[in-house]
Design an enzyme around this catalytic site. Structure first.
Site, PDB file in Angstrom:
ATOM      1  N   GLU A  43       3.649   9.690   8.039  1.00  0.00           N
ATOM      2  CA  GLU A  43       2.488  10.524   7.670  1.00  0.00           C
ATOM      3  C   GLU A  43       1.885  11.209   8.897  1.00  0.00           C
ATOM      4  O   GLU A  43       0.671  11.370   8.991  1.00  0.00           O
ATOM      5  CB  GLU A  43       1.410   9.670   6.986  1.00  0.00           C
TER       6      GLU A  43
ATOM      7  N   TRP B 187      14.414   8.894   5.505  1.00  0.00           N
ATOM      8  CA  TRP B 187      13.273   7.976   5.599  1.00  0.00           C
ATOM      9  C   TRP B 187      12.355   8.058   4.386  1.00  0.00           C
ATOM     10  O   TRP B 187      11.134   8.126   4.551  1.00  0.00           O
ATOM     11  CB  TRP B 187      12.461   8.246   6.876  1.00  0.00           C
TER      12      TRP B 187
ATOM     13  N   ARG C 274       0.836  -1.211   0.000  1.00  0.00           N
ATOM     14  CA  ARG C 274       0.000   0.000   0.000  1.00  0.00           C
ATOM     15  C   ARG C 274       0.869   1.258   0.000  1.00  0.00           C
ATOM     16  O   ARG C 274       0.578   2.233  -0.704  1.00  0.00           O
ATOM     17  CB  ARG C 274      -0.949  -0.031   1.204  1.00  0.00           C
TER      18      ARG C 274
ATOM     19  N   PHE D  55       8.806  11.010  -2.421  1.00  0.00           N
ATOM     20  CA  PHE D  55       8.395  12.295  -1.851  1.00  0.00           C
ATOM     21  C   PHE D  55       9.349  12.628  -0.721  1.00  0.00           C
ATOM     22  O   PHE D  55       9.412  11.904   0.280  1.00  0.00           O
ATOM     23  CB  PHE D  55       6.971  12.120  -1.322  1.00  0.00           C
TER      24      PHE D  55
HETATM   25  P1  TGC Z   1       0.912  25.277  10.407  1.00  0.00           P
HETATM   26  O1  TGC Z   1       1.327  26.660  10.834  1.00  0.00           O
HETATM   27  O2  TGC Z   1      -0.179  24.598  11.146  1.00  0.00           O
HETATM   28  O3  TGC Z   1       0.511  25.292   8.863  1.00  0.00           O
HETATM   29  C1  TGC Z   1       1.371  25.863   7.868  1.00  0.00           C
HETATM   30  C2  TGC Z   1       0.534  26.119   6.629  1.00  0.00           C
HETATM   31  O4  TGC Z   1       0.040  24.860   6.130  1.00  0.00           O
HETATM   32  C3  TGC Z   1      -1.408  24.844   6.179  1.00  0.00           C
HETATM   33  N1  TGC Z   1      -1.782  23.489   6.596  1.00  0.00           N
HETATM   34  C4  TGC Z   1      -2.297  22.598   5.755  1.00  0.00           C
HETATM   35  N2  TGC Z   1      -2.626  22.693   4.452  1.00  0.00           N
HETATM   36  C5  TGC Z   1      -3.125  21.606   3.865  1.00  0.00           C
HETATM   37  N3  TGC Z   1      -3.301  20.438   4.530  1.00  0.00           N
HETATM   38  C6  TGC Z   1      -2.986  20.300   5.820  1.00  0.00           C
HETATM   39  N4  TGC Z   1      -3.143  19.127   6.434  1.00  0.00           N
HETATM   40  C7  TGC Z   1      -2.451  21.413   6.497  1.00  0.00           C
HETATM   41  N5  TGC Z   1      -2.021  21.634   7.768  1.00  0.00           N
HETATM   42  C8  TGC Z   1      -1.619  22.913   7.809  1.00  0.00           C
HETATM   43  C9  TGC Z   1      -1.790  25.901   7.173  1.00  0.00           C
HETATM   44  O5  TGC Z   1      -3.086  26.391   6.922  1.00  0.00           O
HETATM   45  C10 TGC Z   1      -0.719  26.954   6.903  1.00  0.00           C
HETATM   46  O6  TGC Z   1      -1.047  27.610   5.687  1.00  0.00           O
HETATM   47  P2  TGC Z   1      -0.715  29.178   5.480  1.00  0.00           P
HETATM   48  O7  TGC Z   1      -1.285  29.488   4.136  1.00  0.00           O
HETATM   49  O8  TGC Z   1      -1.395  29.870   6.631  1.00  0.00           O
HETATM   50  O9  TGC Z   1       0.771  29.306   5.551  1.00  0.00           O
HETATM   51  O10 TGC Z   1       2.234  24.401  10.384  1.00  0.00           O
HETATM   52  P3  TGC Z   1       3.153  23.874  11.553  1.00  0.00           P
HETATM   53  O11 TGC Z   1       4.555  24.208  11.169  1.00  0.00           O
HETATM   54  O12 TGC Z   1       2.644  24.353  12.883  1.00  0.00           O
HETATM   55  O13 TGC Z   1       2.992  22.293  11.453  1.00  0.00           O
HETATM   56  C11 TGC Z   1       1.766  21.672  11.577  1.00  0.00           C
HETATM   57  C12 TGC Z   1       1.917  20.130  11.693  1.00  0.00           C
HETATM   58  C13 TGC Z   1       2.772  19.729  12.864  1.00  0.00           C
HETATM   59  C14 TGC Z   1       0.520  19.592  11.917  1.00  0.00           C
HETATM   60  C15 TGC Z   1       2.457  19.532  10.427  1.00  0.00           C
HETATM   61  O14 TGC Z   1       3.662  20.057  10.122  1.00  0.00           O
HETATM   62  C16 TGC Z   1       2.484  18.008  10.404  1.00  0.00           C
HETATM   63  O15 TGC Z   1       1.521  17.431   9.929  1.00  0.00           O
HETATM   64  N6  TGC Z   1       3.582  17.333  10.863  1.00  0.00           N
HETATM   65  C17 TGC Z   1       3.752  15.906  10.626  1.00  0.00           C
HETATM   66  C18 TGC Z   1       4.735  15.716   9.492  1.00  0.00           C
HETATM   67  C19 TGC Z   1       4.368  14.567   8.605  1.00  0.00           C
HETATM   68  O16 TGC Z   1       3.267  14.064   8.609  1.00  0.00           O
HETATM   69  N7  TGC Z   1       5.300  14.169   7.775  1.00  0.00           N
HETATM   70  C20 TGC Z   1       5.029  13.136   6.804  1.00  0.00           C
HETATM   71  C21 TGC Z   1       6.152  13.010   5.825  1.00  0.00           C
HETATM   72  S1  TGC Z   1       5.727  12.064   4.402  1.00  0.00           S
HETATM   73  C22 TGC Z   1       5.587  10.501   4.939  1.00  0.00           C
HETATM   74  O17 TGC Z   1       5.647  10.184   6.063  1.00  0.00           O
HETATM   75  C23 TGC Z   1       5.368   9.522   3.867  1.00  0.00           C
HETATM   76  S2  TGC Z   1       5.168   7.915   4.437  1.00  0.00           S
HETATM   77  C24 TGC Z   1       5.092   7.205   2.949  1.00  0.00           C
HETATM   78  C25 TGC Z   1       4.538   5.832   2.894  1.00  0.00           C
HETATM   79  O18 TGC Z   1       3.278   5.662   2.862  1.00  0.00           O
HETATM   80  O19 TGC Z   1       5.371   4.908   2.738  1.00  0.00           O
HETATM   81  P1  FAD Z   2      10.156  12.953  15.614  1.00  0.00           P
HETATM   82  O1  FAD Z   2       9.450  14.071  14.959  1.00  0.00           O
HETATM   83  O2  FAD Z   2      11.566  13.148  16.043  1.00  0.00           O
HETATM   84  O3  FAD Z   2       9.294  12.457  16.856  1.00  0.00           O
HETATM   85  C1  FAD Z   2       9.831  11.622  17.872  1.00  0.00           C
HETATM   86  C2  FAD Z   2       8.737  11.440  18.954  1.00  0.00           C
HETATM   87  O4  FAD Z   2       8.385  12.741  19.491  1.00  0.00           O
HETATM   88  C3  FAD Z   2       7.443  10.867  18.376  1.00  0.00           C
HETATM   89  O5  FAD Z   2       6.875   9.980  19.314  1.00  0.00           O
HETATM   90  C4  FAD Z   2       6.555  12.094  18.194  1.00  0.00           C
HETATM   91  O6  FAD Z   2       5.164  11.775  18.289  1.00  0.00           O
HETATM   92  C5  FAD Z   2       6.998  12.958  19.371  1.00  0.00           C
HETATM   93  N1  FAD Z   2       6.741  14.389  19.129  1.00  0.00           N
HETATM   94  C6  FAD Z   2       7.282  15.183  18.155  1.00  0.00           C
HETATM   95  N2  FAD Z   2       6.802  16.435  18.241  1.00  0.00           N
HETATM   96  C7  FAD Z   2       5.934  16.429  19.284  1.00  0.00           C
HETATM   97  C8  FAD Z   2       5.092  17.427  19.876  1.00  0.00           C
HETATM   98  N3  FAD Z   2       5.023  18.678  19.412  1.00  0.00           N
HETATM   99  N4  FAD Z   2       4.332  17.075  20.953  1.00  0.00           N
HETATM  100  C9  FAD Z   2       4.369  15.795  21.434  1.00  0.00           C
HETATM  101  N5  FAD Z   2       5.133  14.832  20.931  1.00  0.00           N
HETATM  102  C10 FAD Z   2       5.903  15.135  19.857  1.00  0.00           C
HETATM  103  N6  FAD Z   2       8.990  10.936   5.177  1.00  0.00           N
HETATM  104  C11 FAD Z   2       8.929  11.505   3.941  1.00  0.00           C
HETATM  105  O7  FAD Z   2       9.066  12.712   3.787  1.00  0.00           O
HETATM  106  N7  FAD Z   2       8.719  10.714   2.839  1.00  0.00           N
HETATM  107  C12 FAD Z   2       8.560   9.372   2.920  1.00  0.00           C
HETATM  108  O8  FAD Z   2       8.347   8.712   1.896  1.00  0.00           O
HETATM  109  C13 FAD Z   2       8.624   8.766   4.199  1.00  0.00           C
HETATM  110  N8  FAD Z   2       8.551   7.411   4.311  1.00  0.00           N
HETATM  111  C14 FAD Z   2       8.745   6.829   5.535  1.00  0.00           C
HETATM  112  C15 FAD Z   2       8.832   5.424   5.613  1.00  0.00           C
HETATM  113  C16 FAD Z   2       9.076   4.817   6.840  1.00  0.00           C
HETATM  114  C17 FAD Z   2       9.193   3.336   6.916  1.00  0.00           C
HETATM  115  C18 FAD Z   2       9.196   5.598   8.005  1.00  0.00           C
HETATM  116  C19 FAD Z   2       9.409   4.947   9.347  1.00  0.00           C
HETATM  117  C20 FAD Z   2       9.135   6.981   7.937  1.00  0.00           C
HETATM  118  C21 FAD Z   2       8.930   7.614   6.694  1.00  0.00           C
HETATM  119  N9  FAD Z   2       8.934   8.998   6.563  1.00  0.00           N
HETATM  120  C22 FAD Z   2       8.845   9.592   5.326  1.00  0.00           C
HETATM  121  C23 FAD Z   2       9.240   9.842   7.728  1.00  0.00           C
HETATM  122  C24 FAD Z   2       8.056  10.026   8.668  1.00  0.00           C
HETATM  123  O9  FAD Z   2       7.108  10.904   8.138  1.00  0.00           O
HETATM  124  C25 FAD Z   2       8.630  10.573  10.004  1.00  0.00           C
HETATM  125  O10 FAD Z   2       9.306   9.493  10.612  1.00  0.00           O
HETATM  126  C26 FAD Z   2       7.537  11.089  10.920  1.00  0.00           C
HETATM  127  O11 FAD Z   2       6.961  12.292  10.400  1.00  0.00           O
HETATM  128  C27 FAD Z   2       8.071  11.388  12.349  1.00  0.00           C
HETATM  129  O12 FAD Z   2       9.277  12.062  12.306  1.00  0.00           O
HETATM  130  P2  FAD Z   2      10.544  11.524  13.178  1.00  0.00           P
HETATM  131  O13 FAD Z   2      10.704  10.079  12.885  1.00  0.00           O
HETATM  132  O14 FAD Z   2      11.666  12.433  12.895  1.00  0.00           O
HETATM  133  O15 FAD Z   2      10.085  11.647  14.677  1.00  0.00           O
END
Ligand code: TGC
Ligand code: FAD
Length: 401
Positions: free
Chosen positions: A379, A168, A96, A135
């Site tokens: 994510e 990652w 997936r 990505f």
């Molecule tokens: P914040 O100040 O809340 O927002 C900044 C700007 O972004 C807008 N925004 C969004 N827009 C669209 N969709 C959303 N879900 C949005 N959330 C926020 C917001 O309105 C603002 O826009 P503007 O126009 O006012 O500038 O941003 P923040 O820096 O406080 O961060 C918010 C936070 C922590 C929720 C966000 O950064 C977050 O979701 N952190 C988690 C990071 C994450 O999920 N990383 C994933 C990486 S990719 C991955 O993991 C792929 S796995 C791949 C696989 O399936 O194998």
């Molecule tokens: P951290 O952000 O360092 O967090 C460590 C711990 O602290 C976590 O338990 C978290 O919940 C906690 N924490 C952090 N901030 C806070 C807060 N404000 N309050 C309370 N608790 C907090 N990323 C991509 O961009 N592209 C990809 O394709 C992708 N693929 C991935 C595939 C795999 C198998 C894995 C494991 C990860 C992948 N990622 C990818 C990265 C993934 O999105 C990050 O691992 C994830 O967003 C968390 O970041 P981190 O691992 O640095 O943890």
């Protein structure tokens, strides 16, 4: 989970889906059972993704399935796409992942934020599985807080010079194109201001200065390739920048797509585990009767069945909100967080029901449980999704800064 598993469809959820949606789900599920399941043990042990199956996945129409047919995509409903994810993760979260990265994190941004030239160049190739994408958002020092990213794109004649690293990254080493998010211009010392300069770049395999390295020895999502990406003075032409979005909302919008697919996908992993545990509990006898007849085992099976029904109802409603164009990030967070958590609980309970056999790869349930450790983290971690919902219902951000 398809019509053949009606005994577990206690709320008649099948009636919520159109004929086309049910047909699509059955086609993908049959493929997973016939073509993917015989290969997964070998690839999981080897730590490889079954690339040999990519043309068949493309034939099923799963890549960018909701995007328009003019780009070689299937143009199906968001609900159908959800059911595709459910069927794929019934097999393995890594399967997936491969599809949701290609679809939600690569094809979606090219479609939503790209120029027509970029769409025509990449979307048909990605839909056909002839090209693979990844990505790059997460960095070694910035996971949950992507706004702190350090990767920089400095404007130069005709384009940008990219420097930094991404961590990652699913499919990193396998990819022909990486959607990379970077801040444009020099560091001003103000994270909030700099995050408004974030742009997306299409970094192509073979561009000088672009390299990758694969993470080895993962204990989770072993049948998925995860890599680091490095950029050392990579020249990216202006034509490779996504022209139609700027700021953190660009990458976060892509996450909305992928998180939606994950919410559905997790129910598929859970369903596999429930079906397997039910089967095993019916076949395995202790103290002279099937363990399925013991109250403690029934408690686990009942909890699994209940949570999976609830998770699917969340997803179904989410799909309808998405189709209406009104879905919010907080709504997606609820389903991503809780469905993945409950799927992991299901997988762990299934592992317990299997006793010693549960630790074996051939039982598949511990593979699902281990995979879901990654899904819980990527994510947006479980904690981050609690905080997104917390902010939505209190109006107060509990994130740092
Ligand atoms: P914040 O100040 O809340 O927002 C900044 C700007 O972004 C807008 N925004 C969004 N827009 C669209 N969709 C959303 N879900 C949005 N959330 C926020 C917001 O309105 C603002 O826009 P503007 O126009 O006012 O500038 O941003 P923040 O820096 O406080 O961060 C918010 C936070 C922590 C929720 C966000 O950064 C977050 O979701 N952190 C988690 C990071 C994450 O999920 N990383 C994933 C990486 S990719 C991955 O993991 C792929 S796995 C791949 C696989 O399936 O194998
Ligand atoms: P951290 O952000 O360092 O967090 C460590 C711990 O602290 C976590 O338990 C978290 O919940 C906690 N924490 C952090 N901030 C806070 C807060 N404000 N309050 C309370 N608790 C907090 N990323 C991509 O961009 N592209 C990809 O394709 C992708 N693929 C991935 C595939 C795999 C198998 C894995 C494991 C990860 C992948 N990622 C990818 C990265 C993934 O999105 C990050 O691992 C994830 O967003 C968390 O970041 P981190 O691992 O640095 O943890």
């Amino acid at each position: 989970m398809a019509a053949s598993h009606n005994a577990l469809d206690l709320y008649k959820l099948d009636e919520l889906f159109s004929d086309e949606e049910r047909i699509i789900r059955s086609a993908v599920l049959d493929w997973v059972k016939e073509r993917f399941m015989p290969l997964i043990e070998e690839h999981y042990e080897a730590g490889t993704f079954p690339l040999e199956l990519v043309p068949e996945l493309a034939e099923l129409g799963v890549f960018g399935a909701t995007l328009p047919e003019q780009y070689g995509c299937a143009g199906v409903s968001h609900t159908a796409y959800g059911l595709i994810n459910q069927a794929l993760e019934y097999g393995d979260s890594g399967l997936r992942s491969f599809v949701s990265v290609q679809s939600g994190l690569v094809m979606y941004p090219i479609y939503a934020f790209g120029s027509e030239e970029q769409r025509m160049k990449w979307l048909p190739e990605l839909a056909a599985g002839r090209r693979i994408g990844c990505f790059g958002l997460t960095e070694p020092n910035h996971g949950s807080n992507p706004g702190g990213m350090e990767t920089r794109a400095m404007p130069v004649d005709g384009g940008y010079l990219l420097n930094g690293a991404k961590a990652w990254i699913t499919n990193g080493c396998l990819s022909d194109v990486a959607v990379v998010w970077a801040k444009v211009g020099p560091d001003s010392g103000d994270q909030s201001a700099d995050s408004k300069t974030i742009r997306g770049f299409l970094v192509e395999k073979g561009m000088p200065g672009f390299s990758t390295a694969e993470y080895k020895k993962k204990l989770s999502l072993r049948a998925s390739v995860t890599s680091e990406l490095y950029f050392k003075d990579v020249f990216v032409p202006e034509a490779n920048m996504l022209p139609n979005v700027q700021g953190l909302k660009g990458p976060l919008s892509c996450l909305n797509q992928a998180r939606y697919g994950i919410a559905w996908g997790a129910t598929g992993a859970g369903m596999y585990c429930l079906e397997a545990a039910l089967r095993y509990a019916g076949e395995r006898s202790q103290f002279g009767r099937p363990i399925a007849g013991f109250q403690l085992q029934q408690l686990k099976l009942s909890q699994m069945a209940t949570e999976l029904l609830k998770g699917q109802l969340l997803c179904w409603r989410l799909g309808k909100l998405k189709e209406a164009g009104t879905v919010t990030p907080a709504q997606i967070s609820i389903a991503k967080r809780d469905n993945v958590y409950q799927a992991r609980e299901c997988a762990r309970m299934a592992r317990e029901i299997y006793g010693a056999m549960g630790i074996m790869l051939e039982s598949h349930v511990m593979r699902h449980s281990n995979n879901l450790e990654s899904v819980l983290t990527y994510e947006g971690t479980h904690d981050v999704h609690h905080l997104i919902l917390g902010e939505a219902i209190t109006g107060l951000s509990a994130f740092g800064g």
